[in-house]
Enzyme design. Structure first.
Site, PDB file in Angstrom:
ATOM      1  N   CYS A  58      -5.772  -3.173   1.856  1.00  0.00           N
ATOM      2  CA  CYS A  58      -7.143  -3.565   2.154  1.00  0.00           C
ATOM      3  C   CYS A  58      -7.940  -3.882   0.897  1.00  0.00           C
ATOM      4  O   CYS A  58      -7.594  -3.472  -0.207  1.00  0.00           O
ATOM      5  CB  CYS A  58      -7.885  -2.430   2.856  1.00  0.00           C
ATOM      6  SG  CYS A  58      -7.110  -1.930   4.390  1.00  0.00           S
ATOM      7  N   GLY A  87      -5.323  -8.289   1.904  1.00  0.00           N
ATOM      8  CA  GLY A  87      -5.158  -8.124   3.347  1.00  0.00           C
ATOM      9  C   GLY A  87      -5.520  -9.393   4.066  1.00  0.00           C
ATOM     10  O   GLY A  87      -6.613  -9.914   3.860  1.00  0.00           O
ATOM     11  N   ASN A 129     -10.405   1.378   1.602  1.00  0.00           N
ATOM     12  CA  ASN A 129      -9.141   0.889   1.058  1.00  0.00           C
ATOM     13  C   ASN A 129      -8.351   2.118   0.631  1.00  0.00           C
ATOM     14  O   ASN A 129      -8.816   2.897  -0.184  1.00  0.00           O
ATOM     15  CB  ASN A 129      -9.407  -0.033  -0.138  1.00  0.00           C
ATOM     16  CG  ASN A 129      -8.143  -0.416  -0.892  1.00  0.00           C
ATOM     17  OD1 ASN A 129      -8.191  -0.686  -2.082  1.00  0.00           O
ATOM     18  ND2 ASN A 129      -7.014  -0.459  -0.223  1.00  0.00           N
ATOM     19  N   GLY A 130      -7.163   2.259   1.202  1.00  0.00           N
ATOM     20  CA  GLY A 130      -6.328   3.411   0.887  1.00  0.00           C
ATOM     21  C   GLY A 130      -5.822   4.034   2.164  1.00  0.00           C
ATOM     22  O   GLY A 130      -6.041   3.511   3.254  1.00  0.00           O
ATOM     23  N   TYR A 139       2.082  -5.570  -8.537  1.00  0.00           N
ATOM     24  CA  TYR A 139       2.061  -6.572  -7.479  1.00  0.00           C
ATOM     25  C   TYR A 139       0.698  -6.837  -6.852  1.00  0.00           C
ATOM     26  O   TYR A 139       0.346  -7.980  -6.562  1.00  0.00           O
ATOM     27  CB  TYR A 139       3.012  -6.145  -6.356  1.00  0.00           C
ATOM     28  CG  TYR A 139       2.926  -7.050  -5.158  1.00  0.00           C
ATOM     29  CD1 TYR A 139       3.583  -8.279  -5.144  1.00  0.00           C
ATOM     30  CD2 TYR A 139       2.127  -6.716  -4.060  1.00  0.00           C
ATOM     31  CE1 TYR A 139       3.467  -9.147  -4.074  1.00  0.00           C
ATOM     32  CE2 TYR A 139       2.006  -7.588  -2.982  1.00  0.00           C
ATOM     33  CZ  TYR A 139       2.684  -8.793  -2.998  1.00  0.00           C
ATOM     34  OH  TYR A 139       2.555  -9.651  -1.950  1.00  0.00           O
TER      35      TYR A 139
HETATM   36  P1  AMP Z   1      11.402  -7.271  -0.387  1.00  0.00           P
HETATM   37  O1  AMP Z   1      11.732  -8.647   0.094  1.00  0.00           O
HETATM   38  O2  AMP Z   1      11.207  -6.306   0.757  1.00  0.00           O
HETATM   39  O3  AMP Z   1      12.357  -6.746  -1.398  1.00  0.00           O
HETATM   40  O4  AMP Z   1       9.973  -7.336  -1.079  1.00  0.00           O
HETATM   41  C1  AMP Z   1       9.854  -7.737  -2.406  1.00  0.00           C
HETATM   42  C2  AMP Z   1       9.015  -8.968  -2.494  1.00  0.00           C
HETATM   43  O5  AMP Z   1       7.777  -8.755  -1.812  1.00  0.00           O
HETATM   44  C3  AMP Z   1       8.698  -9.316  -3.919  1.00  0.00           C
HETATM   45  O6  AMP Z   1       8.864 -10.724  -4.057  1.00  0.00           O
HETATM   46  C4  AMP Z   1       7.254  -8.922  -4.122  1.00  0.00           C
HETATM   47  O7  AMP Z   1       6.552  -9.927  -4.850  1.00  0.00           O
HETATM   48  C5  AMP Z   1       6.702  -8.778  -2.726  1.00  0.00           C
HETATM   49  N1  AMP Z   1       5.996  -7.495  -2.540  1.00  0.00           N
HETATM   50  C6  AMP Z   1       6.147  -6.345  -3.184  1.00  0.00           C
HETATM   51  N2  AMP Z   1       5.324  -5.398  -2.705  1.00  0.00           N
HETATM   52  C7  AMP Z   1       4.614  -5.961  -1.717  1.00  0.00           C
HETATM   53  C8  AMP Z   1       3.580  -5.522  -0.840  1.00  0.00           C
HETATM   54  N3  AMP Z   1       3.115  -4.284  -0.898  1.00  0.00           N
HETATM   55  N4  AMP Z   1       3.083  -6.406   0.067  1.00  0.00           N
HETATM   56  C9  AMP Z   1       3.552  -7.641   0.133  1.00  0.00           C
HETATM   57  N5  AMP Z   1       4.535  -8.130  -0.667  1.00  0.00           N
HETATM   58  C10 AMP Z   1       5.060  -7.300  -1.590  1.00  0.00           C
END
Ligand code: AMP
Length: 486
Positions: A10, A36, A111-112, A256
């Site tokens: 959020c 979000g 947020n949290g 990220y």
């Molecule tokens: P995954 O495909 O599940 O390994 O997610 C890793 C990818 O999702 C990476 O390319 C990150 O840039 C992105 N990512 C990492 N953390 C998040 C998050 N909390 N929400 C959305 N995307 C994420």
């Protein structure tokens, strides 16, 4: 629908005393959209009445409409962007949440994630509370309603003294805009100023979009109360009502979550990400022809990797910006489909080359698997993967969307070599935790007293995990169902 639904990615924004309250809030939320994308809400107060608009979808699709803004008059406004679970239940969870209490109306946005939200909710329901949403934030509203303190700000503080976990919260009453950050300062929150009017926002990029000044970070455990005085001036008072703890900002904001142009905790997110790439290149050097970022998350780290290694940087993957974040699609199937919709290979830059792919993180491994396959199909001679954060081995319960521990790639395979084989790369390396601490300008990680929260990499959680104790501990599915059921 998958069960791992304890997600509260959020962003929050609030402004007091500015005639364009709702329009400025809409702009601030637009800058925070990366935090979000499923729903957004704004509450305003016009001196007499509160007004509320809450919708599914993007800020720009709804709140740029003059007719919508006309429904949100007033010089005080606050809002929220949210990623949440899917289904019909969602709109009632969309924030800000508003209630008329004994002390007058109050809106809150959060947020949290609370780690005792479910425990408190059970207690509230058992003692007669009627909950309309499944969100932790409503628990705070009930606690404010039940508080015996006289003043709304005191009640807000009283309510927060019962909760555990992560919160950066903004509240709006008839005369006050309040910003608060949990005692560990896990999620960010900043204080800004536009023409002498106070603003709270999750990140500085929300100040930049409206030309507001950054005043300072809200400190961990701090509550800032901005109040309209009888002469129309606004007072800004700071309180430290909670037991003082060491600040432990969430490292994932740097890895990220936050926007690269934001300054979080006094550090440029972009610079930190670039340094992660520099440190990664120092720790895991190799010979290759081209450094390719997995866009957009991996781009600053890939630039750093390229500069440090001397290997040229190229956009070998093009991202379609009209697809939402892959990671937050609800099912594994759609998530996998989403990756193909989102990324395509820039064949010219890949064909016949030894490619180093740089991404910010691997969570489930879905993205890496698809991307590597795509890069190989585009004719790469070798594909190496460098990840600008350590292996994620533990779930997050503070507002970053990570799945059950068993769904994390690093927990599905016994070692790096097995992960390398699964993803299908010629080599795979992660940034070390010290390399990450160095990148964010910290001293080497102090195991006794880490300067940040890094639980997803280390299992060192900064708060109690009350909701996960006992029978529920390893059963996030059950926990999320309980939350859905209220
Ligand atoms: P995954 O495909 O599940 O390994 O997610 C890793 C990818 O999702 C990476 O390319 C990150 O840039 C992105 N990512 C990492 N953390 C998040 C998050 N909390 N929400 C959305 N995307 C994420």
């Amino acid at each position: 629908m998958e069960g791992d639904t304890l997600r509260e990615e959020c962003g929050v924004f609030g402004i007091l005393g500015h005639e364009d309250g709702a329009a400025l809030t809409a702009l601030g939320l637009h800058a925070l959209q990366h935090r979000g994308q499923e729903a957004a809400g704004i509450v305003s107060f016009d001196g007499q009445q509160f007004h509320s608009e809450r919708t599914m979808g993007l800020v720009g699709d709804h709140y740029t409409n003059p007719a919508t803004l006309a429904k949100l008059p007033g010089a005080a406004a606050m809002g929220h962007v949210r990623y949440s679970t899917t289904g019909e239940t969602v709109l009632r969870n969309v924030q800000p949440l508003f209630a008329e209490l004994e002390v007058g109306g109050i809106a809150i946005a959060h947020n949290g994630n609370l780690t005792n939200g479910l425990t408190l909710r059970r207690h509230l329901i058992a003692t007669g509370a009627i909950c309309q949403s499944t969100s932790d934030t409503e628990v705070v509203l009930h606690l404010i309603a039940r508080s015996q303190k006289k003043d709304s700000a005191e009640r807000f503080v009283d309510a927060l003294s019962h909760v555990e976990g992560a919160y950066s919260m903004v509240a709006l009453t008839r005369t006050k805009l309040i910003g608060a950050r949990d005692p560990n300062g896990i999620r960010p929150l900043v204080l800004g100023d536009l023409d002498g009017k106070p603003i709270f926002a999750s990140e500085t990029c929300a100040l930049d979009i409206i030309g507001a000044k950054f005043v300072r970070d809200v400190e961990s455990g701090e509550v800032i109360v901005c109040e309209v005085q009888s002469d129309g001036s606004i007072s800004v008072r700071s309180f430290k009502p909670f037991e003082q703890k060491r600040e432990r900002l969430c490292l994932f904001e740097y890895v990220y979550f936050a926007r690269p142009d934001s300054i979080v905790g006094g550090r440029s997110v972009y610079t930190a990400r670039k340094r992660m790439g520099i440190n990664l290149a120092k720790e895991s050097p190799l010979e290759a022809d081209v450094v390719v970022p997995v866009p957009d998350g991996g781009t600053p780290a890939a630039l750093g990797f390229s500069q440090e290694s001397g290997i040229p940087f190229e956009y070998g993957i093009i991202r379609n910006h009209y697809v939402g974040r892959t990671f937050i699609e609800p099912t594994q199937h759609i998530r996998a489909l989403g990756v193909r919709l989102k990324h395509s290979a820039n064949r010219e830059q890949i064909n016949g080359k030894r490619v180093v792919l740089v991404d910010d993180s691997i969570v489930r491994g879905t993205t890496s698997l698809k991307i590597v396959q795509m890069i190989r199909e585009a004719g790469a001679k070798e594909v190496h993967m460098r990840v600008a954060s350590p292996m994620i081995t533990h779930s997050d319960y503070y507002g970053i969307d990570t799945p059950d521990p068993e769904k994390l790639l690093a927990n599905q395979y016994p070692n790096l070599e097995a992960m390398r084989q699964y993803i299908g790369v010629d080599s795979l390396e992660f940034l070390s935790i010290d390399g990450l601490y160095d990148a964010v300008g910290g001293s080497p990680r102090n195991n006794e007293a880490p300067q940040f929260t890094d639980h997803y990499f280390t299992g060192n959680y900064p708060t109690a995990l009350t909701d996960l104790s006992g029978a529920d501990r390893n059963d996030r599915n059950k926990l999320s169902l309980l939350k859905e059921a209220g």
